[in-house]
Design a protein around this motif. Structure first.
Motif, short mmCIF file in Angstrom:
data_model
loop_
_atom_site.label_atom_id
_atom_site.label_comp_id
_atom_site.label_asym_id
_atom_site.label_seq_id
_atom_site.Cartn_x
_atom_site.Cartn_y
_atom_site.Cartn_z
N ARG A 60 0.81 -1.21 0.00
CA ARG A 60 0.00 0.00 0.00
C ARG A 60 0.86 1.27 0.00
N ILE A 61 2.11 1.14 0.32
CA ILE A 61 3.05 2.25 0.21
C ILE A 61 4.06 1.84 -0.86
N MET A 62 3.95 2.43 -2.04
CA MET A 62 4.70 1.99 -3.22
C MET A 62 5.97 2.81 -3.43
N ARG A 63 6.95 2.17 -4.03
CA ARG A 63 8.19 2.86 -4.39
C ARG A 63 8.13 3.30 -5.85
N TYR A 64 8.52 4.54 -6.07
CA TYR A 64 8.54 5.12 -7.41
C TYR A 64 9.94 5.65 -7.72
N SER A 65 10.30 5.57 -8.99
CA SER A 65 11.56 6.15 -9.44
C SER A 65 11.31 6.88 -10.76
N SER A 66 11.83 8.10 -10.87
CA SER A 66 11.59 8.91 -12.07
C SER A 66 12.90 9.45 -12.62
N LEU A 67 12.97 9.54 -13.92
CA LEU A 67 14.08 10.19 -14.61
C LEU A 67 13.49 11.29 -15.47
N TYR A 68 13.85 12.54 -15.17
CA TYR A 68 13.33 13.69 -15.90
C TYR A 68 14.28 14.07 -17.04
N PHE A 69 13.67 14.57 -18.12
CA PHE A 69 14.42 15.04 -19.27
C PHE A 69 14.17 16.53 -19.48
N ASP A 70 15.18 17.19 -20.01
CA ASP A 70 15.05 18.61 -20.35
C ASP A 70 16.05 18.90 -21.46
N THR A 71 16.01 20.10 -21.98
CA THR A 71 16.98 20.50 -22.99
C THR A 71 18.26 20.98 -22.30
N ALA A 72 19.30 21.18 -23.09
CA ALA A 72 20.58 21.62 -22.52
C ALA A 72 20.45 22.97 -21.81
N ASN A 73 19.56 23.83 -22.30
CA ASN A 73 19.37 25.14 -21.65
C ASN A 73 18.22 25.15 -20.65
N LYS A 74 17.78 23.93 -20.25
CA LYS A 74 16.75 23.76 -19.20
C LYS A 74 15.44 24.47 -19.54
N LYS A 75 14.96 24.26 -20.75
CA LYS A 75 13.73 24.93 -21.21
C LYS A 75 12.55 24.66 -20.30
N PHE A 76 12.33 23.39 -19.94
CA PHE A 76 11.13 23.06 -19.16
C PHE A 76 11.20 23.69 -17.77
N TYR A 77 12.38 23.66 -17.17
CA TYR A 77 12.53 24.30 -15.86
C TYR A 77 12.29 25.80 -15.98
N ASN A 78 12.91 26.43 -16.97
CA ASN A 78 12.80 27.89 -17.12
C ASN A 78 11.38 28.32 -17.47
N ASP A 79 10.67 27.51 -18.27
CA ASP A 79 9.28 27.83 -18.57
C ASP A 79 8.46 27.88 -17.29
N HIS A 80 8.71 26.92 -16.39
CA HIS A 80 7.98 26.89 -15.12
C HIS A 80 8.38 28.09 -14.26
N HIS A 81 9.67 28.33 -14.16
CA HIS A 81 10.15 29.44 -13.34
C HIS A 81 9.61 30.78 -13.84
N ASN A 82 9.55 30.94 -15.15
CA ASN A 82 9.13 32.21 -15.74
C ASN A 82 7.61 32.39 -15.78
N GLY A 83 6.89 31.40 -15.26
CA GLY A 83 5.43 31.53 -15.17
C GLY A 83 4.69 31.28 -16.46
N LYS A 84 5.32 30.57 -17.39
CA LYS A 84 4.64 30.26 -18.65
C LYS A 84 3.48 29.32 -18.37
N VAL A 85 2.29 29.68 -18.82
CA VAL A 85 1.11 28.87 -18.47
C VAL A 85 1.03 27.59 -19.28
N ASN A 86 1.43 27.64 -20.55
CA ASN A 86 1.46 26.44 -21.37
C ASN A 86 2.86 25.84 -21.28
N ARG A 87 3.00 24.77 -20.54
CA ARG A 87 4.33 24.20 -20.35
C ARG A 87 4.27 22.68 -20.34
#
Length: 249
Positions: A60-87
């Motif tokens: 009932r308490i499960m183990r999860y493991s994730s590997l995140y991907f992004d671009t070299a200039n961290k587009k997905f992170y920066n989109d979130h940081h900059n408040g982009k609504v469509n991300r």
């Protein structure tokens, strides 16, 4: 005797993965809350009669493991940081106890809705396969040059509302890893309420409100990135980091 989280989780009625199909909610509204692990016991006790707990192979308490991907200039992170609504967020997630792995794409729109699209894969791919690249390109209508960026491990409890179309995930013991560097948040609990649209009638939302705990936008990916990368913009996340560090102190 002091109750433990596993003891309370054990006392809940269970639900199987196949019985959860009606609350898959691949398009949904996500509402997050952050609390200290010590607060979770009282929250669970208060709502345990309103929810089933997901059980798979007796766990009932499960183990999860994730590997995140992004671009070299961290587009997905920066989109979130900059408040982009469509991300976009792209990750591989393994349900460790079941040995099942998915490539998942989460897309958030300007209306606050999140759409999750995924395909099954054999295991983590640090070098994306042609099939995975094709799936990403088709789903996002973009051709990103992606690289693996950060690992995340945690434990999760999944609860399903007995009467409403709602489920919630409770994430504990978060650990981030990049090239052998680790950051753990052992006392942090992230509760995420998943609904078709946000409803304050949710039993867990009501209990959290009674404890003066309000919704709190947070991204495990962004917190992990800030924990292990030194060259990122973080001014919009500074208050979040302060709060998380205060909770986990």
């Amino acid at each position: 005797m002091k109750q433990s989280i596993p003891d309370i989780v054990k006392s809940l009625t269970s639900i199987s993965l196949s019985d959860m199909e009606d609350v898959a909610l691949m398009k949904r509204t996500d509402t997050k809350f952050v609390i200290h692990e010590n607060q979770l016991i009282s929250v669970l006790n208060a709502v345990k009669n309103a929810y089933h707990v997901l059980e798979i192979d007796g766990k009932r308490i499960m183990r999860y493991s994730s590997l995140y991907f992004d671009t070299a200039n961290k587009k997905f992170y920066n989109d979130h940081h900059n408040g982009k609504v469509n991300r976009t967020k792209i990750r591989m997630r393994k349900y460790v106890d079941s040995d099942i792995c998915f490539l998942e794409i989460k897309q958030k729109d300007g209306k606050g809705s999140t759409t999750k699209t995924r395909i099954s894969i054999d295991d983590f791919e640090q070098d994306l396969s042609e099939n995975s690249i094709g799936f990403i390109n088709e789903t996002t209508n973009s051709d990103f040059n992606l690289e693996p960026i950060i690992w995340n491990n945690f434990k999760r409890i999944t609860l399903v509302n007995k009467v409403a179309k709602e489920r919630l995930t409770i994430d504990l013991n978060l650990v981030f890893n990049k090239s052998g560097s680790f950051k753990s948040y052992n006392n942090l609990v992230i509760i995420e309420v998943k609904q078709e649209r946000f409803s304050r009638s949710s039993p867990v939302v009501q209990q959290l409100k009674l404890k003066q705990i309000n919704p709190y936008s947070i991204s495990k990916y962004c917190i992990g990135m800030l924990s292990l990368y030194n060259d990122l913009k973080y001014n919009r996340f500074k208050k979040k980091l302060i709060r998380i560090n205060k909770i986990t102190a």
